[in-house]
Scaffold this active site. Structure first.
Site, mmCIF file in Angstrom:
data_model
loop_
_atom_site.group_PDB
_atom_site.id
_atom_site.type_symbol
_atom_site.label_atom_id
_atom_site.label_comp_id
_atom_site.label_asym_id
_atom_site.label_seq_id
_atom_site.Cartn_x
_atom_site.Cartn_y
_atom_site.Cartn_z
ATOM 1 N N ARG A 105 -20.628 -23.155 44.289
ATOM 2 C CA ARG A 105 -21.630 -22.090 44.234
ATOM 3 C C ARG A 105 -21.616 -21.243 45.495
ATOM 4 N NH1 ARG A 105 -26.247 -24.741 42.378
ATOM 5 N NH2 ARG A 105 -25.448 -24.093 40.357
ATOM 6 N N ARG A 109 -18.478 -24.207 50.540
ATOM 7 C CA ARG A 109 -18.741 -25.612 50.275
ATOM 8 C C ARG A 109 -18.808 -25.887 48.776
ATOM 9 N NH1 ARG A 109 -22.655 -22.746 52.488
ATOM 10 N NH2 ARG A 109 -24.827 -22.841 51.831
ATOM 11 N N CYS A 118 -26.648 -44.440 38.718
ATOM 12 C CA CYS A 118 -27.524 -44.704 39.860
ATOM 13 C C CYS A 118 -28.068 -46.118 39.727
ATOM 14 C CB CYS A 118 -28.700 -43.730 39.891
ATOM 15 S SG CYS A 118 -28.270 -41.996 40.073
ATOM 16 N N CYS A 122 -34.333 -41.778 38.554
ATOM 17 C CA CYS A 122 -35.591 -41.122 38.909
ATOM 18 C C CYS A 122 -36.061 -40.296 37.722
ATOM 19 C CB CYS A 122 -35.395 -40.227 40.128
ATOM 20 S SG CYS A 122 -34.718 -41.080 41.562
ATOM 21 N N CYS A 125 -35.354 -36.466 37.881
ATOM 22 C CA CYS A 125 -33.974 -36.070 38.170
ATOM 23 C C CYS A 125 -33.613 -34.747 37.499
ATOM 24 C CB CYS A 125 -33.017 -37.159 37.702
ATOM 25 S SG CYS A 125 -31.272 -36.790 38.040
ATOM 26 N N ARG A 127 -30.606 -33.805 36.955
ATOM 27 C CA ARG A 127 -29.376 -34.009 36.179
ATOM 28 C C ARG A 127 -29.573 -35.041 35.080
ATOM 29 N NH1 ARG A 127 -26.200 -34.308 41.696
ATOM 30 N NH2 ARG A 127 -26.181 -32.089 42.204
ATOM 31 N N ASP A 286 -37.447 -28.685 39.889
ATOM 32 C CA ASP A 286 -36.613 -27.812 39.070
ATOM 33 C C ASP A 286 -37.164 -27.644 37.656
ATOM 34 O OD1 ASP A 286 -34.744 -27.308 41.053
ATOM 35 O OD2 ASP A 286 -33.540 -29.069 40.544
ATOM 36 N N ASP A 323 -34.730 -24.015 44.186
ATOM 37 C CA ASP A 323 -33.325 -23.941 43.767
ATOM 38 C C ASP A 323 -33.296 -23.032 42.546
ATOM 39 O OD1 ASP A 323 -30.640 -24.452 43.906
ATOM 40 O OD2 ASP A 323 -30.863 -26.624 44.000
ATOM 41 N N LYS A 330 -30.327 -22.138 46.746
ATOM 42 C CA LYS A 330 -31.609 -22.483 47.355
ATOM 43 C C LYS A 330 -32.214 -21.261 48.056
ATOM 44 C CE LYS A 330 -29.827 -27.127 48.055
ATOM 45 N NZ LYS A 330 -28.491 -26.761 47.515
#
Length: 420
Positions: A105, A109, A118, A122, A125, A127, A286, A323, A330
């Protein structure tokens, strides 16, 4: 159970993670009504549950319904509510993926998704669409394709290993991956994003840390959301990492009913810096599907930021960010400290409400930049300095003739084209 020698074996916690409602009830002595159990089960059919025995042990069973650990780890029927603005991939990570596992993005980086699992899933999350999907766990071949993209993209100087959780990989696999990344000449920094110090601090073994210290420069960001999560075991894990010379940061998500309180966030950040962890980001929750019950207004985040600046050291204050949906990255959202701006002076206010004036210099001669650093009096000897600018930076630059930024769907520009 904490007296059991297996308690400090992180693999034991993975094997014995609680993954269904019945085991959750048994472990904590909590009984849900049949109606509640049915709703929880419906949620699990869409979004899986996995809670380590360690993280489970932090729940206050007397007040579990409002307990911050419970709310982050146990499925809620609110996750089944998908609002009109919710999206499966709100950050367009898949759209910005030029190779398996890679999200590119920002110019210099990439995010490298190296795991889809995981130790704990969570409930907030971003994702949730793919984390926990055993059918989409990256293979070594997928990782090789991601590495090949990084090798072939010389502008990438910073690689963030993410997931899932990269520390779900074995030490040997992680060692191989870090070795491959650091062998790429143009990669200068590698970062790991992990929640292990929070939900399974026993994963931070001496063997893991000894391996990680051979891969500097290496940075690690973790994800504490509440001061209750910084236990003696978590502090020991953080101390091991910090003592190995690994700079530590923390990314907190602002969650309704969990930490949407200025005093909680301030207590969290002060406890973090005592453990040599710098608060990095405070995230607005998000627009992922099923997270509406966790979201706060942006104004709550601004209120919290007002309670931090001036009330604790600057390095204890994170950057509050949204975000941006659609992959915009961000965007910092901060209280406004500039009251007015006139010719030659700026009117500012501080955290106390004191209003002051800063006089700008009368004789400042700006240094104009033509990208010929070798001829510049500022003596920048940094080799190949990027000269590519985007957005507002392009409008401010001296070397670019761009005078305005126009959206691609601007109706006025279309009328011009039609008339020509």
């Amino acid at each position: 159970m904490t007296d059991d020698p297996r308690w400090h074996d992180w693999r034991w916690h993975i094997r014995n993670a609680v993954r269904n409602v019945a085991d959750f009830e048994r472990a904590l002595g909590i009984r849900f009504t049949p109606e509640q159990r049915q709703l929880h089960q419906r949620t699990l059919e869409r979004f899986p549950m996995s809670v380590t025995p360690y993280y489970l042990s932090l729940i206050d069973t007397e007040h579990h319904a409002t307990d911050p650990v419970f709310l982050q780890s146990f499925p809620s029927s609110g996750e089944l509510v998908v609002g009109p603005h919710d999206m499966a991939d709100p950050l367009h990570e898949d759209s910005d993926s030029p190779a398996p596992g890679i999200t590119h993005r920002y110019p210099d980086r990439v995010l490298f998704h190296v795991s889809n699992t995981c130790s704990m899933y969570c409930r907030h999350c971003t994702r949730k669409r793919k984390v926990g999907d055993v059918d989409s766990i990256p293979s070594r071949g997928d990782l090789e394709q991601g590495l090949e993209y990084i090798r072939n993209t010389p502008q990438v100087r910073d690689v963030l290993l993410s997931g899932g959780d990269p520390l779900m990989l074995s030490d040997d696999m992680l060692d191989w991956l870090l070795t491959e990344v650091e062998s790429i000449d143009h990669v200068e920094v590698v970062r790991i994003g992990t929640r292990m110090p929070v939900v399974l601090p026993f994963r931070i073994t001496s063997d893991l840390v000894d391996m990680l210290r051979t891969h500097h420069p290496l940075w690690l960001n973790t994800h504490f959301n509440h001061p209750r999560e910084i236990t003696p075991d978590a502090s020991r894990a953080l101390r091991r990492l910090a003592d190995a010379g690994i700079p530590l940061g923390n990314q907190t998500v602002l969650l309704a009913g969990v930490n949407d309180c200025p005093r909680i966030i301030r207590a969290l950040n002060l406890k973090l810096v005592r453990n040599r962890v710098r608060p990095y980001y405070l995230y607005q929750c998000d627009l992922s599907e099923g997270l509406a019950h966790f979201r706060t207004p942006v104004g709550k985040g601004i209120e919290i930021m007002e309670s931090l600046r001036g009330h604790c050291s600057g390095f204890s204050v994170p950057t509050y960010v949204v975000d941006a949906p659609g992959g915009g990255g961000k965007i910092p959202v901060m209280p406004n400290y500039v009251v007015a701006w006139g010719a030659g002076k700026v009117v500012l206010r501080n955290y106390e409400g004191v209003i002051t004036t800063y006089h700008e210099p009368d004789d400042y001669t700006p240094t104009r930049c033509d990208l010929r650093c070798g001829d510049c009096a500022l003596q920048l000897h940094a080799g190949d300095v990027p000269g590519h600018a985007v957005g507002v930076e392009k409008l401010l630059s001296d070397w670019d003739d761009t005078r305005s930024l126009t959206p691609s769907d601007n109706e006025r520009m279309e009328r011009r084209r039609d008339a020509s």
